[in-house]
Design an enzyme around this catalytic site. Sequence first.
Site, PDB file in Angstrom:
ATOM      1  N   TYR A 149      -8.344  15.922  -2.405  1.00  0.00           N
ATOM      2  CA  TYR A 149      -9.739  15.966  -2.835  1.00  0.00           C
ATOM      3  C   TYR A 149     -10.234  17.395  -3.006  1.00  0.00           C
ATOM      4  O   TYR A 149     -11.254  17.798  -2.460  1.00  0.00           O
ATOM      5  CB  TYR A 149     -10.619  15.204  -1.831  1.00  0.00           C
ATOM      6  CG  TYR A 149     -10.492  13.694  -1.949  1.00  0.00           C
ATOM      7  CD1 TYR A 149      -9.314  13.110  -2.397  1.00  0.00           C
ATOM      8  CD2 TYR A 149     -11.540  12.856  -1.634  1.00  0.00           C
ATOM      9  CE1 TYR A 149      -9.176  11.741  -2.517  1.00  0.00           C
ATOM     10  CE2 TYR A 149     -11.414  11.474  -1.747  1.00  0.00           C
ATOM     11  CZ  TYR A 149     -10.229  10.933  -2.186  1.00  0.00           C
ATOM     12  OH  TYR A 149     -10.107   9.571  -2.302  1.00  0.00           O
TER      13      TYR A 149
ATOM     14  N   LYS B 279       3.219   9.493   3.344  1.00  0.00           N
ATOM     15  CA  LYS B 279       4.174   9.172   2.268  1.00  0.00           C
ATOM     16  C   LYS B 279       5.200  10.308   2.220  1.00  0.00           C
ATOM     17  O   LYS B 279       5.551  10.817   1.154  1.00  0.00           O
ATOM     18  CB  LYS B 279       3.419   9.015   0.935  1.00  0.00           C
ATOM     19  CG  LYS B 279       4.239   8.450  -0.196  1.00  0.00           C
ATOM     20  CD  LYS B 279       4.492   6.959  -0.097  1.00  0.00           C
ATOM     21  CE  LYS B 279       5.442   6.495  -1.180  1.00  0.00           C
ATOM     22  NZ  LYS B 279       5.836   5.086  -1.066  1.00  0.00           N
TER      23      LYS B 279
ATOM     24  N   ASP C 196       2.403   2.502   1.923  1.00  0.00           N
ATOM     25  CA  ASP C 196       2.488   1.200   1.252  1.00  0.00           C
ATOM     26  C   ASP C 196       2.761   0.090   2.260  1.00  0.00           C
ATOM     27  O   ASP C 196       2.129  -0.976   2.229  1.00  0.00           O
ATOM     28  CB  ASP C 196       3.532   1.215   0.117  1.00  0.00           C
ATOM     29  CG  ASP C 196       4.747   2.072   0.423  1.00  0.00           C
ATOM     30  OD1 ASP C 196       4.728   2.797   1.428  1.00  0.00           O
ATOM     31  OD2 ASP C 196       5.720   2.000  -0.335  1.00  0.00           O
TER      32      ASP C 196
ATOM     33  N   ASP D 252      -9.292   7.346   2.670  1.00  0.00           N
ATOM     34  CA  ASP D 252     -10.371   6.772   1.870  1.00  0.00           C
ATOM     35  C   ASP D 252     -10.034   5.319   1.535  1.00  0.00           C
ATOM     36  O   ASP D 252     -10.841   4.399   1.718  1.00  0.00           O
ATOM     37  CB  ASP D 252     -10.501   7.621   0.585  1.00  0.00           C
ATOM     38  CG  ASP D 252     -11.793   7.359  -0.150  1.00  0.00           C
ATOM     39  OD1 ASP D 252     -12.627   6.593   0.345  1.00  0.00           O
ATOM     40  OD2 ASP D 252     -11.964   7.939  -1.237  1.00  0.00           O
TER      41      ASP D 252
ATOM     42  N   ASP E  37     -11.512   1.553   3.435  1.00  0.00           N
ATOM     43  CA  ASP E  37     -12.137   0.444   2.691  1.00  0.00           C
ATOM     44  C   ASP E  37     -11.319  -0.837   2.810  1.00  0.00           C
ATOM     45  O   ASP E  37     -11.884  -1.932   2.867  1.00  0.00           O
ATOM     46  CB  ASP E  37     -12.315   0.812   1.207  1.00  0.00           C
ATOM     47  CG  ASP E  37     -13.698   1.393   0.937  1.00  0.00           C
ATOM     48  OD1 ASP E  37     -14.281   1.967   1.881  1.00  0.00           O
ATOM     49  OD2 ASP E  37     -14.203   1.274  -0.194  1.00  0.00           O
TER      50      ASP E  37
END
Length: 335
Positions: free
Chosen positions: A125, A174, A207, A231, A235
């Site tokens: 970001y 990851k 994942d 992020d 959610d």
Amino acid sequence: MTQTITVIRGDGIGPEIMDATLHVLDALQTGLEYEFADAGVVALEKTGELLPEATMDSIRRNRVALKSPLTTPIGGGFSSINVELRKRFDLYANVRPAVSFPNTKSRFSSGVDILTVRENTEGAYLAEGQTVSEDGETATSMIRVTRHGSERIARYAFELARSTGRKKVTAVHKANIIKSTSGLFLKTAREVAAQYPDIAFEEMIVDNACMQLVMRPEQFDVIVTTNLFGDIISDLCAGLIGGLGLIPGANIGTDAAIFEAVHGTAPDIAGQGKANPCALLLGAAQMLDHLGMCEKAERLRAAIVATLEARDSLTGDLGGDGTTMGFAKAIAGRV
Ligand code: ATP
């Protein structure tokens, strides 16, 4: 010494849910003093600024703020006041609890109790490094992870686990593919984990973590991860327990911490006494934990659960016909 907090009543449903929250905090006899400060549209109308210096000074002085949702008008000078606050106070940790509550419309009405700790200042970001070639055919962006950033977020997650009696921290990454940045985050998280032998440490590729969260969310306790994964995962966790209406958020820095509801200003129901105050109340519970008043935080959460169980004065979004303050009074009666 009396602890003073900065209170930002905010826009839209903000003032209603803040009044309700302060009513419950008073019933808990927290002893907190409130210093009211303006931000958002209310501040713009009064002072011509969205984030007046007096408000910044108040947060700097008190180091803890409870904040209702704010409207950032288009063309107001910021893309988002919330992002601006995070930048100005270097609020590096975003902490979102997702807890299953009774009598809510959700996939999991029991068994979920997850704290997602998201790194808030670096990762994918970044404003810099975002380019699109002149012919519009190639776009690039940059990910930057630092040892400092990874170390402080991992340490925050372990300290939070310890102080709230949690047992396990899962680092989501990851590193098998994004070897440099996600690799540095994971390596640093492992080093920090070694300093907390009392807390179990687990690593999970992002994942797989998403699949596990949907299939067996009860296996997670504290999740720590980088900005973009955090992020998305926070959610995803909100979705497991029925959406953003019951999710608070804490933004923690070294010098300041801001506690809030994750939902927005809900202009469609503002001023009607219909808003559910629970997300901000749960933000206040996070704030009490942060201030070391963990017993009061637990009492507040238990009172919310008991009120939901009794279906006492619930607001419309939860299937009741209660008002914001009526719901808060029912909770206050159980603290
Ligand atoms: P903003 O632009 O500030 O994000 P928004 O309306 O786009 O506002 P939300 O405020 O999150 O986004 O609202 C989305 C929907 O959820 C709206 O229909 C709103 O009425 C509802 N909602 C949000 N918060 C609450 C709440 N606390 N109680 C009841 N309904 C809510």
